[in-house]
Design a protein around this motif. Structure first.
Motif: not given
Length: 159
Positions: A7-13, A16-19, A80-82
């Motif tokens: 949960k702490e890591v998802t704050v920094f992702v 859109k990438l998580l989705f 982020v993902s590009k």
């Protein structure tokens, strides 16, 4: 302070990438369920499933490695993902293969074996892409100091 919990890591992702990761995970679960059903229906298909998964892992690695570049965005303070031009070309080739793979493999396989093989390729591809994207996110977060450093990095820092 390095993070350890998911949960702490998802704050920094980026969302859109998580989705994208969650969507791939759901597709994988659905595809592996159908694959399991097809193998249970015809035990002979097991060997084609293994071959398809291995082939899918290779395809997913090549596609995942070239399709998206995952980087740290200093403004958003997130991973982020590009997609670059090479990634777009790889995506188009990947989509064309995905659309035509039934036609390609129908020259050698038919019926349940073809369905099992196609599902296995899909499962291998999705799992490989999931693993690759997750690994790149973790590498980026480690490089930025948000995850505990790997053993190799700790050993280097200790020297």
């Amino acid at each position: 302070m390095p993070l350890s919990s998911r949960k702490e890591v998802t704050v920094f992702v980026h969302k859109k990438l998580l989705f994208r990761l969650r969507r791939l995970a759901i597709f994988f679960l659905v595809a592996i369920s159908f694959l399991g059903y097809e193998i249970a229906k015809d035990g002979e298909a097991f060997y084609f499933a293994i071959l398809g998964i291995l082939m899918g892992i290779l395809i997913g690695y090549v596609a995942g490695n070239k399709m998206h570049s995952i980087k740290w965005d200093n403004e958003a303070m997130k991973v982020v993902s590009k997609m670059d031009r090479v990634g777009i070309v790889v995506l188009v080739i990947y989509i064309l293969f995905s659309i035509s793979r039934r036609w390609i493999f129908s020259h050698w396989l038919t019926g349940n074996l073809l369905t099992t093989f196609i599902l296995a390729i899909s499962c291998g591809t999705i799992s490989s892409r999931l693993w690759f994207v997750r690994r790149k996110i973790r590498e980026t977060l480690k490089r930025e100091g948000f995850l505990y450093p790997s053993k190799k990095m700790r050993d280097t820092a200790a020297e």
